[in-house]
Structure formats: C-alpha cells, structure tokens
Design an enzyme around this catalytic site. Structure first.
Site, PDB file in Angstrom:
ATOM      1  N   ARG A 101       0.836  -1.206   0.000  1.00 14.79           N
ATOM      2  CA  ARG A 101       0.000   0.000   0.000  1.00 14.79           C
ATOM      3  C   ARG A 101       0.872   1.259   0.000  1.00 14.79           C
ATOM      4  O   ARG A 101       0.553   2.242  -0.670  1.00 14.79           O
ATOM      5  CB  ARG A 101      -0.942  -0.010   1.207  1.00 14.79           C
ATOM      6  CG  ARG A 101      -1.956   1.129   1.154  1.00 14.79           C
ATOM      7  CD  ARG A 101      -3.062   0.969   2.166  1.00 14.79           C
ATOM      8  NE  ARG A 101      -2.589   1.098   3.536  1.00 14.79           N
ATOM      9  CZ  ARG A 101      -3.376   1.041   4.610  1.00 14.79           C
ATOM     10  NH1 ARG A 101      -4.675   0.846   4.465  1.00 14.79           N
ATOM     11  NH2 ARG A 101      -2.880   1.158   5.824  1.00 14.79           N
ATOM     12  N   LYS A 204      -2.352   7.243   0.722  1.00 21.56           N
ATOM     13  CA  LYS A 204      -2.296   7.633   2.123  1.00 21.56           C
ATOM     14  C   LYS A 204      -1.303   8.784   2.230  1.00 21.56           C
ATOM     15  O   LYS A 204      -0.129   8.576   2.495  1.00 21.56           O
ATOM     16  CB  LYS A 204      -1.837   6.426   2.945  1.00 21.56           C
ATOM     17  CG  LYS A 204      -2.569   6.289   4.252  1.00 21.56           C
ATOM     18  CD  LYS A 204      -2.285   4.947   4.895  1.00 21.56           C
ATOM     19  CE  LYS A 204      -2.810   4.946   6.318  1.00 21.56           C
ATOM     20  NZ  LYS A 204      -4.264   5.179   6.388  1.00 21.56           N
ATOM     21  N   GLU A 240     -16.546   8.179   2.970  1.00 19.63           N
ATOM     22  CA  GLU A 240     -15.832   7.660   4.135  1.00 19.63           C
ATOM     23  C   GLU A 240     -15.749   8.675   5.247  1.00 19.63           C
ATOM     24  O   GLU A 240     -16.073   9.842   5.073  1.00 19.63           O
ATOM     25  CB  GLU A 240     -14.448   7.139   3.765  1.00 19.63           C
ATOM     26  CG  GLU A 240     -13.416   8.181   3.470  1.00 19.63           C
ATOM     27  CD  GLU A 240     -12.035   7.549   3.272  1.00 19.63           C
ATOM     28  OE1 GLU A 240     -11.682   6.610   4.004  1.00 19.63           O
ATOM     29  OE2 GLU A 240     -11.322   8.007   2.375  1.00 19.63           O
TER      30      GLU A 240
HETATM   31  C1  LIG Z   1      -5.206   4.542   6.836  1.00 20.30           C
HETATM   32  C2  LIG Z   1      -6.603   4.916   6.521  1.00 20.30           C
HETATM   33  C3  LIG Z   1      -7.654   4.071   6.866  1.00 20.30           C
HETATM   34  C4  LIG Z   1      -7.435   2.800   7.658  1.00 20.30           C
HETATM   35  O1  LIG Z   1      -6.822   1.815   6.932  1.00 20.30           O
HETATM   36  P1  LIG Z   1      -6.120   0.573   7.669  1.00 20.30           P
HETATM   37  O2  LIG Z   1      -6.130  -0.478   6.608  1.00 20.30           O
HETATM   38  O3  LIG Z   1      -6.933   0.260   8.862  1.00 20.30           O
HETATM   39  O4  LIG Z   1      -4.734   1.029   8.046  1.00 20.30           O
HETATM   40  C5  LIG Z   1      -8.940   4.435   6.497  1.00 20.30           C
HETATM   41  N1  LIG Z   1      -9.188   5.587   5.830  1.00 20.30           N
HETATM   42  C6  LIG Z   1      -8.195   6.427   5.509  1.00 20.30           C
HETATM   43  C7  LIG Z   1      -8.516   7.689   4.799  1.00 20.30           C
HETATM   44  C8  LIG Z   1      -6.881   6.125   5.824  1.00 20.30           C
HETATM   45  O5  LIG Z   1      -5.896   6.978   5.497  1.00 20.30           O
END
Ligand SMILES: *Cc1c(COP(=O)(O)O)cnc(C)c1O
Length: 270
Positions: A101, A204, A240
C-alpha cells in the site's frame, strides 16, 4: 526475492528513557504523544536508489527550509501495530500488505517505492532495539508503528523530488475506544469533499488529512466526533469518515460498502 541485500547500521541511543519512566508510559498510553528511543531512516537519491538503511536515536529531523515536502506536500505514510503475545513474542499482521500500500501511495505521489524487503526489515530492526516498548497484551495495548516517506530534496521547483527519506517511528497506544464501544455522532460534510475522481483519495498522503480538518472542526463544533464525506461528484453517496473506513450492515443482513466500489452503494437521503 531481493536482487540486493541491504546492510543495516544501528546507532544505539545513549539517552534511552529509564525503564521506570517507560513503564509508566506503557501503563496508560496516550495516542501519539510518546515515542520509542529509536527511529529508522533510509535515504533515496536519483541515480543511486535506496541506500544507508539505519536505526538511529529518536530525535528531530534536520531539514533545509526549502525541502520539497514543506512546500508541495510530497508525503505518504502507513500505520501498523506490533502486538505482544502471551508468550512474550512480538508480531505484526501481514506487513507486506502495508508495504504494497505504501508503494501504491508512492506511485501516486511520484515518490520512489520503498522495496517490500526494506519495509518489512525496517519494522524488525526497530523492534529489535525498541521491543521493550511493546506493551504487555492487556487492555488492547500495542505499539503503533508509523512508517512514512518524505521528499527531502532542497529545491523549490515543481517536479518530483530527487531525494527522499523513508523513516519509521513508533508510539505505544491503548484501545481505540476507551470505555467500550459506544455510538458516536457523525457530522455529514456538505460543503467539503475529501477526494475527487482521479485525485489522491486512495493514496495515504498527509494532504488528504489536511483537506479534511476544516470539516472535522465543523463537526466538533456541532457536537460530533467524526465527519462523514460524500462522493465529490454528486454529493449523494456515502464515501468515508475523516480517519477511517465505514460500511453499513442492514437488518436483512446485506452489506453496503462505500463509494466508489459501485456495489450496493450507500446513499445519503437528506
Ligand atoms: C489509513 C486509513 C484508513 C485505515 O486503513 P487501515 O487499513 O486500517 O490502516 C482508512 N481511511 C483512511 C482515509 C486512511 O488513510
């Protein structure tokens, strides 16, 4: 399989927190406030690739004020936890997936991709020196690990940086929901979008978070603890939350996942 093996350098801190103080922190960790004694740093340079993987004492980054990350936000990160098992051993959960990722995020932000091997080894190296910071397995306590990558080139031009740094820091954490899981109030952002079509929403990157903070404070001001974003195109579909994913489970058992999966979309009805 690695085509290159990396020699790690470890510089032990001469300033480690005394055990009693560390234990006091591990007793009641406050998210993101205290950090372990060391950090990982690996440098990338155009034409040279990744080199000099090191564990060094935790401390500030000496950085030129013209470093690219400070101006154009070329930054990405990951989050992964280290868990202590009853037998004392320390585990992470499929760290290669976080490595992949991070590579996807790197690609989107035009940063160099950290090899999976370096990513996974960086966690091992940090835990090897800071393993005492992984709490005992009580009350959901873990060591939160924050790998991140920044554009470290001193240059104000707008183009992908030719020097980058991958770093890893770690911080002990307690349960996400203190005092059990309780319903929370959610603020729906109607005049702010988190991610647009072909934008950076799937990466991210810090900028996504920066863009969500205004709506988040609006939510706080209105007594909500999280903000919910709708799809940027039609402001109709549930997308989200500010800091986490969400999905709906209906009474009949069917599950609705967020935009843009285009599968059982959850719709916002004003
Ligand atoms: C990191 C993140 C998540 C959570 O992802 P994980 O797989 O639990 O680490 C959810 N939404 C956003 C916007 C993120 O940056």
């Amino acid at each position: 399989m690695a085509d290159q093996t990396y020699e790690w350098t470890v510089v032990h801190s001469e300033n480690k927190l005394p055990a009693a103080e560390r234990e006091a922190i591990l007793d009641a960790p406050v998210f993101g406030t205290k950090f372990t004694d060391h950090q990982v740093v690996v440098t990338w340079e155009q034409g040279k690739g990744w080199h000099s993987p090191s564990v060094i004492p935790y401390g500030p980054i000496l950085m030129d004020p013209a470093a690219a990350v400070l101006h154009y936000g070329q930054e990405i990160f990951e989050g992964i936890k280290a868990y202590r098992h009853q037998d004392g051993s320390i585990w992470t959960f499929r760290p290669e997936m976080n490595a992949l990722r991070l590579q996807k995020s790197a690609h989107r932000l035009a940063l160099p991709e950290v090899p999976v091997e370096i990513f996974v080894e960086s966690l091992r190296q940090l835990i090897a020196v800071d393993g005492d910071w992984v709490p005992q397995p009580v009350n959901e306590k873990t060591l939160y690990i924050r790998p991140f990558e920044i554009a470290a080139e001193t240059f104000l031009g707008v183009r992908p940086a030719q020097r980058a740094e991958y770093r890893v820091i770690a911080s002990p954490v307690g349960p996400y929901f203190t005092g059990g899981v309780k319903p929370v109030k959610i603020w729906i952002a109607l005049d702010s979008a988190r991610a647009g079509r072909h934008g950076t929403g799937e990466a991210k990157t810090g900028g996504n978070y920066a863009a969500s903070l205004l709506a988040q404070s609006e939510g706080y001001d209105n007594g909500c603890s999280q903000v919910l974003f709708l799809d940027a195109e039609s402001a109709t579909y549930i997308e989200e939350l500010g800091g986490m994913n969400l999905f709906f489970v209906y009474r009949d058992g069917h599950v609705a996942t967020p935009w843009p999966r285009r599968h059982n979309l959850a719709r916002y009805h004003p």
